[in-house]
Design a protein around this motif. Sequence first.
Motif, short mmCIF file in Angstrom:
data_model
loop_
_atom_site.label_atom_id
_atom_site.label_comp_id
_atom_site.label_asym_id
_atom_site.label_seq_id
_atom_site.Cartn_x
_atom_site.Cartn_y
_atom_site.Cartn_z
N TYR A 292 0.84 -1.19 0.00
CA TYR A 292 0.00 0.00 0.00
C TYR A 292 0.88 1.24 0.00
CZ TYR A 292 -3.94 -3.03 1.25
OH TYR A 292 -4.91 -4.00 1.25
N ASN A 293 0.31 2.33 -0.49
CA ASN A 293 1.05 3.60 -0.49
C ASN A 293 1.18 4.19 0.90
OD1 ASN A 293 1.20 3.51 -3.34
ND2 ASN A 293 -0.82 4.47 -3.52
N TYR A 294 0.17 3.93 1.76
CA TYR A 294 0.15 4.58 3.08
C TYR A 294 -0.22 3.61 4.20
CZ TYR A 294 0.26 8.68 0.11
OH TYR A 294 0.63 9.61 -0.84
N TYR A 295 0.14 2.36 4.06
CA TYR A 295 -0.17 1.38 5.10
C TYR A 295 0.81 0.22 4.99
CZ TYR A 295 -2.82 -2.11 7.79
OH TYR A 295 -3.21 -3.05 8.71
N ARG A 296 1.28 -0.26 6.16
CA ARG A 296 2.14 -1.44 6.19
C ARG A 296 1.49 -2.52 7.03
NH1 ARG A 296 7.28 -2.69 8.96
NH2 ARG A 296 7.35 -0.57 9.80
N PRO A 297 1.11 -3.63 6.42
CA PRO A 297 0.47 -4.71 7.18
C PRO A 297 1.40 -5.30 8.24
CG PRO A 297 0.18 -5.00 4.80
CD PRO A 297 1.20 -3.93 5.00
N ASN A 298 0.79 -5.81 9.30
CA ASN A 298 1.53 -6.51 10.36
C ASN A 298 2.70 -5.68 10.89
OD1 ASN A 298 -0.14 -8.83 9.87
ND2 ASN A 298 1.17 -9.33 8.12
N CYS A 299 2.41 -4.41 11.14
CA CYS A 299 3.46 -3.49 11.59
C CYS A 299 3.36 -3.29 13.10
CB CYS A 299 3.30 -2.15 10.87
SG CYS A 299 4.56 -0.95 11.31
N ASP A 300 4.45 -3.58 13.80
CA ASP A 300 4.47 -3.45 15.25
C ASP A 300 4.96 -2.09 15.72
OD1 ASP A 300 3.56 -6.08 15.59
OD2 ASP A 300 5.62 -6.87 15.48
N ASP A 301 5.75 -1.41 14.88
CA ASP A 301 6.34 -0.14 15.31
C ASP A 301 5.77 1.05 14.54
OD1 ASP A 301 7.44 -0.79 12.89
OD2 ASP A 301 9.50 -0.23 13.41
N CYS A 302 4.62 0.87 13.86
CA CYS A 302 4.03 1.97 13.10
C CYS A 302 3.35 2.96 14.03
CB CYS A 302 3.00 1.43 12.10
SG CYS A 302 3.73 0.52 10.74
N THR A 303 3.15 4.16 13.52
CA THR A 303 2.40 5.16 14.27
C THR A 303 0.94 4.72 14.36
OG1 THR A 303 1.97 6.39 12.23
CG2 THR A 303 3.91 7.03 13.51
N ALA A 304 0.18 5.34 15.26
CA ALA A 304 -1.23 5.01 15.40
C ALA A 304 -1.96 5.29 14.09
CB ALA A 304 -1.84 5.81 16.55
#
Length: 434
Positions: A292-304
């Motif tokens: 995705y352009n603005y989403y990373r699946p299964n992300c543990d350290d992403c911002t809210a």
Amino acid sequence: MRLLLIAVATVGALSTFANGHAQTTPTQQLTPHLPKDISVTEPVTLQSLQHDFDVFSWQSFIALNWPANADGLPDTSKTIGQQGNAVVWQHYKESRDIFLANGAKPPGWKEHNPPPTQCDAPNNALVLSQVGKTPNVLDESGEPFQTGPLIDQNGQYTRFEILTNKMMFDYIVDNELYNQQGQHKFKGDADFPSTDNSKDKDGAIMIKAAWKVMGPGDDRSRFYTVDAYVYNNPDENQGVQAACQLQRVGLVGLVGFHIATKVEGNPQWIWSTFEHINNAPTQGQPATKQSYNYYRPNCDDCTAVNTPPPRPWDPSTPHTQPSQVERVIAIDEATNKLNQKYHAQLKHAFAESVWVNYELVSTQWPTDAKSKTDPTGVPAPSFLANTTLETYIQGEVKQTSSSCIGCHNNAAMTNGRFADFTYLLQRAQAKGEK
């Protein structure tokens, strides 16, 4: 029952602004001609009218993204998707060429202001500025309510621009609404021209586009791409050093596209919003895209999710923590089916059409345009948001979540008078202002 009654009442209004020639079967052919009114299907229901307005949106999207001749008119020797010159809407006037320093009169329709000196670019070059807010005005990159820059998965800032067609530009220039003195002399509220089907006349059109810089992991063949100078403007964010970098074709791709059209009988305008199909998944649904352009699946350290990045905002930073974006309101089934039909037509017209990678999110329109109690005309749907343009104000909370008509109903000129559903007029500077 109330909604159905409103829908039936709306048909009368539609027949009025269509001069009694509302069609019973809206065409879905690919044409370079902008629609002037809404073709109404029967029997009439709120759902059928939503479909009819969505068809209007797709017809507008196709006409605006048709390859253009050098004069900005559609090149009828080509079809949408074929390579050529810039598309029609890219010949529109960018807002930074209208509202100038010192309240100066903007150059003519076919003329251009010089770009920032740091860009060393021709006058007609596309210059995409940074994300941020200019004091006292809503900037291209600013959003009402909760706001902030949008960062793609490569850690790069998304860039924005707002443009107007000639009808809207001429109204601003002819009435001297490009500076504060002109607005204060202007009598009454702003009232941009509407379509006139009997004269085959376009109405005012505003375009808002969102662009991302292509990077690792981006399939450039799936984006509409352009040449652009990406400019970091110190006037928009304190502490940012002016810098400009040329991005050649294939390196800046379209990800979001708003169309606002002033249609006769709909003084609240018609609001159409499109996105790249790989922008973000929908909340509560599986993330089925490989990337995705603005989403990373299964992300543990992403911002809210759907949260603006913390300040300071500095687009010159080589890499910023990417935004984690989800669509809050799903695209409804009927709109999805319409998208599929148009994608099939686009592919049939030109097998390699890049436009099959863009989808209509929805169209917002007034169900009771002449309402005496609601100046917004009881919009349907009640809320509408583009994940790239209203990223942080998605949802279904009144006075908080994104509603194109609801938000723009508050737009005023610098003299406090109604600005006819556009915040652009707030950009006007005073003569002699530095």
